[in-house]
Enzyme design. Structure first.
Site, mmCIF file in Angstrom:
data_model
loop_
_atom_site.group_PDB
_atom_site.id
_atom_site.type_symbol
_atom_site.label_atom_id
_atom_site.label_comp_id
_atom_site.label_asym_id
_atom_site.label_seq_id
_atom_site.Cartn_x
_atom_site.Cartn_y
_atom_site.Cartn_z
ATOM 1 N N LYS A 69 6.220 0.817 14.889
ATOM 2 C CA LYS A 69 6.935 1.845 14.137
ATOM 3 C C LYS A 69 5.899 2.580 13.300
ATOM 4 O O LYS A 69 5.300 2.000 12.394
ATOM 5 C CB LYS A 69 8.030 1.234 13.254
ATOM 6 C CG LYS A 69 8.825 2.293 12.461
ATOM 7 C CD LYS A 69 10.056 1.701 11.795
ATOM 8 C CE LYS A 69 10.798 2.755 10.985
ATOM 9 N NZ LYS A 69 12.081 2.277 10.446
ATOM 10 N N GLU A 105 4.909 -2.206 11.547
ATOM 11 C CA GLU A 105 5.030 -0.889 10.911
ATOM 12 C C GLU A 105 3.916 -0.676 9.880
ATOM 13 O O GLU A 105 4.133 -0.852 8.678
ATOM 14 C CB GLU A 105 6.396 -0.717 10.233
ATOM 15 C CG GLU A 105 6.584 0.670 9.640
ATOM 16 C CD GLU A 105 7.886 0.834 8.856
ATOM 17 O OE1 GLU A 105 8.131 1.953 8.371
ATOM 18 O OE2 GLU A 105 8.632 -0.147 8.729
#
Length: 295
Positions: free
Chosen positions: A213, A176
């Protein structure tokens, strides 16, 4: 679910991943959003106890197991807790929800337009414990604040370096590198980020896969090549400060990208709601986020 059944659920499931991983620094804010004031708890034990009660209530809500939530990201203390008389990962799996664990240790100070993750010498031990409890994968967050090629390259390099450690531990990492949605140069910087992510994928073995993500891109469809890449299990979106309506509207412009929302899922839940009202409110958010994810 077996590990391979979990892999298939994440790769092909028509739903989204819930982010229930607020940690020490963000827990007071999450509790205030839930209607619990700071003077209602005293010390970390009580604070984490209250956030665990909130998460238990979410996990046990009838709508949470209706098939539209395919995964959930947990904070370490939540992973070690119980819900429905079982460990939280086991209870999630029982409800058809694939468990993930947040493994990063927070952020460094900004440098070169990014905030890298703090060193994580205990990562392998944490992964071993998660695997023992039936967790499928991990999540770790860093932040990009400007279109600085040097900083973005280092941010992605760190994500992949720790991702390989996680893969070697037998879990699937969610990488992420969040791009700050308020950054003025986000459109330019996200193209630099995309190039670095593809370069990072080239360093993985053919049998390795990761999940990304990412902030919902400024340019709709920007991450379509990532979504189709054979070394990418799934691309999921963070809400990044958007309201539920805003996040769902932006996500729907990006086919193949599914949600992994925290604020967008939880923003209207309150401790004071009775169980029926709580489930109805959560169900409405789940339906809205699910619809945006499968468009």
């Amino acid at each position: 679910m077996t590990f391979e059944e979990m892999r298939d659920r994440i790769a092909n499931g028509q739903g989204f991943i819930a982010a229930l991983d607020q940690s020490g620094g963000s827990t007071p804010k999450a509790l205030r959003g839930y209607g619990v004031e700071d003077n209602e708890w005293n010390g970390d034990d009580e604070m984490f106890g209250m956030i665990h009660e909130m998460r238990q209530r979410i996990i046990e809500a009838p709508c949470f197991g209706n098939g539209k939530v395919i995964g959930a990201i947990l904070f370490e203390k939540t992973m070690e807790g119980e819900s429905g008389g079982k460990s939280v990962p086991a209870r999630l799996a029982e409800r058809g929800i694939v468990p993930f664990l947040k493994v990063d240790k927070g952020l460094e100070e900004e440098r070169d337009g990014v905030q890298l993750m703090k060193p994580n010498p205990g990562l392998e031990a944490m992964c071993a414990r998660a695997k023992e409890l039936g967790v499928f994968g991990t999540k770790m967050r860093s932040v990009i604040k400007s279109a600085n090629p040097k900083g973005i390259r280092e941010n992605v390099r760190q994500q992949f370096a720790d991702g390989v450690r996680i893969l070697s531990s037998g879990l699937v990492p969610i990488l992420e590198p969040e791009y700050d949605i308020t950054a003025a140069d986000r459109a330019e910087g996200e193209k630099i980020l995309l190039d670095e992510l593809i370069a990072g994928l080239d360093t993985l073995h053919d049998d390795q896969q990761v999940i990304f993500k990412l902030s919902i891109p400024k340019e709709a469809g920007l991450y379509s090549d990532l979504i189709k890449h054979p070394k990418v299990l799934r691309v999921v979106a963070l809400s990044g400060g958007y309201s539920t309506d805003e996040a769902c509207s932006e996500l729907a412009k990006n086919p193949g990208m599914i949600a992994s929302f925290s604020r967008g899922l939880l923003q209207d839940l309150r401790k004071q709601q009775d169980d029926g009202e709580f489930d109805g409110t959560l169900s409405g958010a789940i339906d809205q986020i699910h619809a945006a994810s499968v468009t």
